[in-house]
Structure formats: structure tokens, C-alpha cells
Design an enzyme around this catalytic site. Structure first.
Site, PDB file in Angstrom:
ATOM      1  N   CYS A  81       0.988  -1.092   0.257  1.00 38.41           N
ATOM      2  CA  CYS A  81      -0.149  -0.214  -0.251  1.00 38.41           C
ATOM      3  C   CYS A  81       1.041   1.141  -0.527  1.00 38.41           C
ATOM      4  O   CYS A  81       1.381   1.504   1.153  1.00 38.41           O
ATOM      5  CB  CYS A  81      -1.220   0.023   1.777  1.00 38.41           C
ATOM      6  SG  CYS A  81      -2.331   1.500   1.124  1.00 38.41           S
ATOM      7  N   LEU A  82       0.633   2.021  -2.034  1.00 41.15           N
ATOM      8  CA  LEU A  82       1.730   2.688  -0.801  1.00 41.15           C
ATOM      9  C   LEU A  82       1.092   3.495  -2.343  1.00 41.15           C
ATOM     10  O   LEU A  82       1.025   3.426  -3.292  1.00 41.15           O
ATOM     11  CB  LEU A  82       2.866   2.642  -1.655  1.00 41.15           C
ATOM     12  CG  LEU A  82       4.333   3.995  -1.458  1.00 41.15           C
ATOM     13  CD1 LEU A  82       4.541   4.176  -0.958  1.00 41.15           C
ATOM     14  CD2 LEU A  82       6.037   2.952  -2.698  1.00 41.15           C
TER      15      LEU A  82
END
Ligand SMILES: [Zn+2]
Ligand SMILES: [Zn+2]
Lengths: 187, 234
Positions: free
Chosen positions: A127-128
């Protein structure tokens, strides 16, 4: 990847494809020529090729990436945990798969090595923001890997994928032990 | 070709050369690479924040893939009417990609915004402007330099020196900024440091910038000469 439905590409495409093979053996010469409909594929190839060259020249420490043997749209990358973080001394393999409209859309990036991290789930999904809605076509493999490398040491614990890791982050000593326990380097 | 790995030793030394063929990253051309395709920019266009792109690349980013109007490099707001095309010497190339994107019509690259032609640096400029009051200031500097180069022209230079006193009155006038200085002019302060009532402020300075090899001491010299002549003629 280039689709099979059209063989009437011209010699130009052919020539451009040959340039691609200046690097490692790549798919271009094995695959059918890009169809006119996917002329954009040509620019994707070109850009990936130039990224590869830049990466090989740059000699960044702690990150590396290289296309898979038969497909320049799939790369394997590695990052090592930065010094003075709980990930120091560990190394992680990642896979990057580039869409046909790269760099307008980000590549799909996943950890192949298990990574105990608040923003990485058990399947290796990351999750970036820059890999999702904050993507910019000016980013490249290098900036992605550097971003992930710094994400390791600076997780976002407010919206974690791995809640256990997020909860443990406050206790760096315990966290380090957990990292060592779960770390399974890829041969 | 999928070269065998047995060739690696012989291939390695070629790497620098093949990289310079395919990737101008290491050379000066690196400054002219599009920030999206990393290739030499085609139909180059520059944002106000100074970032270079191919027009088709930037168009695709702004209109097809991104739902914001941000510079891909620095996130600055991009206003399309403020983009600046780069026209190098040579052919007016059209990017082949711009024609071949399926289902996407990429419009022509925005044209350059051309300011007015600069006034010619000769006495005519003064003659024309002299009749228009405020415009005089633009022609004033060039008239002076002409008088410096040729004594027969010095009479022309003399008249401005009379007008000069009047010009002082205009410096505080709103028209001064609007009419006389289309581009941001240097601060008036250095101009006034020339001393005396011959200080001319910004327009004077701007005019001198057009004259290459015109030293800073020269205006003083001319002003001195004009002042002397003015005294004599009176
Ligand atoms: Zn481009
Ligand atoms: Zn910018």
C-alpha cells in the site's frame, strides 16, 4: 503484451525491436511484432530499455532491478533494508509488471519475499500512494524502488494492511526480532 | 537477438557505446529528454515550472490518464494556455505517435505566444515616439547611443535631454508602468544613482541592455556631454 492478431508491422518496428535486445535477451525478438494498434508498446519498450540502461549505470546501492528473461514487461527487483532500521541486513525480492500504457499507469509491484511490514500484506501487496492514485508518469523503476526502500523504515501505521505489524511497530526491539524470525531470504 | 550469455565478456565493453546510441542520458542530450517517455522530446513543450515534455506525452498525461492538472515532475499546476513550445532550428517535426494513438486525437501543439516586435534601435524610433508623449521614453536611450557613435546625430540626442526634465514628472504616473515597460524593468534605484537631474530610471536602463559592449560608464559620459552642449546652446 503485443497481441498476435496482426503481422503487418513494418520494418521500422522490427528495427526498433532489435535495439531492445542490446540488453539481456528479451521478448521482443521472440514475440510477434507489435501491431499498429499497439504502436504505443513501442514507446513503452523504449522507455523500459532506457530505464534499464540508467539503472545499470547508476550503481545505486541497496536497489537493483532487471527484466525477466523472456519478458521486458516483467521485472524482478531487489531492495535491501536501510541501515539503522529494523530491516537492516535483510534483502527483499519484488516483482514489477508494467501495463501497456506505462508510464501513464503505474506498474504492479509486489513483494516476492515475505515482508513483515505495516503496509505490506501477506500476499506481498504494497500500500503505497505513488503506486496508486499519486502515481506520476515521471516516476520510474528507480524512484519506485527507492520509495519502497524508504517505506520500510517509515511505515504509515494509520492505515495498515498488516495490523499486527502496525501494532508492534512502536516496539522496535520486538519488531526487529519478528523481522528476523519471519525473514526467509530467497535463494 | 537473444544473445547467449557466453558472449558476455565481449559484450560488456560495448555497453557504454550502445548506451550512448540508445540512451542519451549520459550526454548533454539528457537535458532535452521528455520527462515522460525519457526519450529526446518530440514536439517539445515546456511548462511554466520549466519541465520539458513531448507534447503528445504531456497531452496524454493531462487528458487521458491523470485527472489532475499537475506537472508529473513537480506537481505544479499546469495551465495549458501557459505552456511554451520549443522551436529549435530545422524541420517542424510532427510526432508520429501523435497520429497513431488509437481512439485518441491529439490536438496540435500549443503555439508560442509572441510579444510585440522590439522597437528598432534607431532615431526613427525616437522621432515616432517623440510625438506621442509617453512613448518618448522608450526611444530615448537608443537616441542617446546614436549620438554617441556619430557626432552629427548629437542634435537628436540633445532634444531628449530637454525632455528629460519632464520625464521626471511621469515616473510616478500610473501610465509609466503600463505604457513604457511591458516587461518587468529593473528597479529604478540604480538608474537614479547616475546622479543629477539626468537620472532616467528603469526605461533608460532597459535600453542600454540592448547595446552589447556599451559600458556602464558611457551613459555618464554622454549625459555629461549633452549637459555641456545644452548649456552652450542655451
Ligand atoms: Zn515524451
Ligand atoms: Zn514541473
Amino acid at each position: 503484451m503485443a497481441t498476435m492478431n496482426n503481422q503487418d508491422s513494418n520494418n521500422n518496428n522490427n528495427n526498433n525491436n532489435r535495439q531492445v535486445t542490446a540488453g539481456p535477451p528479451m521478448n521482443a525478438s521472440k514475440q510477434p511484432l507489435p501491431t499498429p494498434k499497439t504502436v504505443d508498446t513501442q514507446s513503452v519498450l523504449k522507455r523500459l530499455q532506457s530505464e534499464l540502461m540508467a539503472l545499470m549505470m547508476s550503481g545505486d546501492s541497496g536497489i537493483s532491478a532487471f527484466p525477466e528473461e523472456d519478458n521486458i514487461f516483467c521485472w524482478k527487483g531487489t531492495i535491501s533494508g536501510s541501515k539503522d532500521t529494523v530491516f537492516e541486513g535483510t534483502e527483499y525480492k519484488l516483482s514489477l509488471s508494467f501495463p501497456n500504457d506505462y508510464p501513464f499507469k503505474p506498474p504492479k509491484v509486489k513483494f516476492e519475499t515475505g515482508c513483515f511490514h505495516p503496509n505490506v500484506d501477506v500476499f506481498g501487496n504494497i500500500c503505497l500512494d505513488i503506486l496508486q492514485d499519486k502515481w506520476s508518469s515521471a516516476y520510474d523503476v528507480r524512484t519506485i524502488l527507492i520509495s519502497i526502500q524508504s517505506l520500510l523504515g517509515e511505515p504509515n501505521t494509520s492505515s495498515p494492511l498488516n495490523t499486527q505489524a502496525a501494532a508492534l511497530w512502536g516496539n522496535q526491539e520486538e519488531y526487529r526480532k519478528m523481522v528476523e524470525k519471519l525473514y526467509k531470504p530467497v535463494a | 537477438m537473444p544473445a547467449g550469455f557466453g558472449e558476455v565478456p565481449s559484450r560488456s565493453p560495448q555497453r557504454p557505446s550502445c548506451s550512448s546510441d540508445n540512451n542519451p542520458n549520459n550526454g548533454d542530450a539528457g537535458n532535452f529528454e521528455c520527462n515522460i517517455c525519457f526519450d529526446l522530446a518530440q514536439d517539445p513543450i515546456v511548462t511554466l515550472c520549466g519541465h520539458l515534455f513531448c507534447w503528445p506525452c504531456l497531452y496524454k498525461w493531462l487528458h487521458i490518464h491523470s485527472h489532475s492538472q499537475e506537472c508529473p515532475v513537480c506537481k505544479a499546476l499546469i495551465e495549458e494556455e501557459k505552456l511554451v513550445p520549443l522551436y529549435g532550428r530545422g524541420k517542424n517535426s510532427t510526432d508520429p505517435r501523435s497520429k497513431s494513438v488509437p481512439g485518441v486525437e491529439i490536438p496540435n501543439r500549443p503555439a508560442g505566444q509572441r510579444p510585440e516586435t522590439a522597437p528598432p534601435p534607431d532615431r526613427n524610433a525616437f522621432a515616432q515616439h517623440g510625438q506621442h508623449g509617453f512613448g518618448l521614453m522608450g526611444g530615448f536611450g537608443p537616441a542617446m547611443t546614436a549620438s554617441f557613435g556619430n557626432f552629427t546625430l548629437s542634435f537628436g540626442g540633445l532634444i531628449p535631454s530637454f525632455f528629460n526634465v519632464q520625464m521626471h514628472a511621469f515616473t510616478g504616473h500610473p501610465m509609466y508602468g503600463n505604457g513604457a515597460a511591458p516587461a518587468p524593468a529593473p528597479a529604478p534605484a540604480p538608474g537614479f544613482s547616475y546622479g543629477g537631474h539626468h537620472a532616467h530610471g528603469a526605461p533608460q536602463q532597459r535600453a542600454h541592455q540592448h547595446e552589447t559592449g556599451f559600458s556602464a560608464a558611457s551613459p555618464l559620459l554622454i549625459i555629461g556631454l549633452l549637459f555641456l552642449w545644452a548649456l552652450i546652446w542655451n
